[in-house]
Design a protein around this motif. Structure first.
Motif, short mmCIF file in Angstrom:
data_model
loop_
_atom_site.label_atom_id
_atom_site.label_comp_id
_atom_site.label_asym_id
_atom_site.label_seq_id
_atom_site.Cartn_x
_atom_site.Cartn_y
_atom_site.Cartn_z
N VAL A 107 -110.29 -52.51 14.54
CA VAL A 107 -111.39 -52.19 15.45
C VAL A 107 -110.89 -52.11 16.89
O VAL A 107 -111.19 -51.15 17.61
CB VAL A 107 -112.54 -53.22 15.33
CG1 VAL A 107 -113.58 -53.01 16.42
CG2 VAL A 107 -113.18 -53.13 13.95
N LEU A 108 -110.12 -53.10 17.31
CA LEU A 108 -109.61 -53.11 18.68
C LEU A 108 -108.72 -51.90 18.94
O LEU A 108 -108.84 -51.24 19.98
CB LEU A 108 -108.86 -54.41 18.97
CG LEU A 108 -108.36 -54.60 20.40
CD1 LEU A 108 -109.48 -54.47 21.42
CD2 LEU A 108 -107.67 -55.95 20.53
N ALA A 109 -107.85 -51.58 18.00
CA ALA A 109 -106.97 -50.40 18.16
C ALA A 109 -107.80 -49.12 18.27
O ALA A 109 -107.51 -48.25 19.10
CB ALA A 109 -105.99 -50.31 16.99
N ARG A 110 -108.83 -49.00 17.45
CA ARG A 110 -109.68 -47.81 17.49
C ARG A 110 -110.42 -47.71 18.83
O ARG A 110 -110.49 -46.65 19.44
CB ARG A 110 -110.67 -47.84 16.33
CG ARG A 110 -111.64 -46.71 16.31
CD ARG A 110 -110.98 -45.40 15.93
NE ARG A 110 -111.99 -44.36 15.89
CZ ARG A 110 -111.83 -43.15 16.35
NH1 ARG A 110 -110.67 -42.78 16.85
NH2 ARG A 110 -112.80 -42.27 16.29
N LEU A 111 -110.97 -48.83 19.29
CA LEU A 111 -111.67 -48.82 20.58
C LEU A 111 -110.73 -48.45 21.71
O LEU A 111 -111.10 -47.68 22.61
CB LEU A 111 -112.31 -50.18 20.85
CG LEU A 111 -113.46 -50.58 19.94
CD1 LEU A 111 -113.85 -52.04 20.17
CD2 LEU A 111 -114.66 -49.67 20.13
N GLN A 112 -109.52 -48.97 21.67
CA GLN A 112 -108.54 -48.67 22.72
C GLN A 112 -108.13 -47.20 22.71
O GLN A 112 -107.77 -46.65 23.74
CB GLN A 112 -107.31 -49.57 22.59
CG GLN A 112 -107.60 -51.03 22.86
CD GLN A 112 -108.04 -51.29 24.28
OE1 GLN A 112 -107.43 -50.84 25.23
NE2 GLN A 112 -109.14 -52.03 24.43
N SER A 113 -108.22 -46.57 21.54
CA SER A 113 -107.83 -45.16 21.43
C SER A 113 -108.92 -44.21 21.91
O SER A 113 -108.66 -43.03 22.14
CB SER A 113 -107.44 -44.81 19.99
OG SER A 113 -108.60 -44.71 19.17
#
Length: 142
Positions: free
Chosen positions: A79-85
């Motif tokens: 989730v964090l990686a997706r939000l950061q992208s």
């Protein structure tokens, strides 16, 4: 998806600060929500899995996200990686709140963009102080 349909103004007519709480444990979400909503000017949204977390975040653009790691439908790391992208989501402060051992996750989550890491059960006063710190002046002081 779980959205909060309350009006976006606090009792004095000021803007509400929106916090998205993401945790698969409904009791935890209820407790955090109850604590945060007792503070003036805070509106709480909730999601119970990784997929819904991203959907709610994209639709609602919360001011801050409290994120568990152990989630169905995409764990907290995903989730964090997706939000950061996502350009518009990358600036949202994320505080990790997890029962998982911090030694195994804190460095990874912080290097991925989390502003803080709390192990459950977290001290409510410290968590609220960290939320206020992450939001700067956007949370009205009660």
């Amino acid at each position: 998806l779980c959205y909060d349909t309350r009006v976006e103004l606090d009792e004095e007519g000021g803007d509400m600060t929106t916090v998205l709480v993401v945790d698969d444990d409904r009791d935890t979400v209820f407790l955090i929500r109850s604590y945060l909503e007792a503070e003036p000017g805070i509106r709480v949204l909730q999601a119970f899995n990784g997929y819904d977390a991203i959907q709610v975040a994209e639709a609602e653009s919360p001011d801050l996200i409290l994120l568990d790691i152990g989630l169905p439908g995409g764990d907290g790391h995903t989730v964090l990686a997706r939000l950061q992208s996502l350009g518009s989501m990358a600036a949202i402060p994320v505080i990790v709140l997890s029962a998982m051992e911090p030694a195994a996750h804190v460095d990874r989550m912080k290097s991925a963009g989390a502003v803080a890491y709390f192990q459950k059960p977290a001290d409510n006063a410290r968590l609220l102080a960290e939320i206020r710190k992450a939001l700067g002046e956007t949370v009205p002081q009660g």
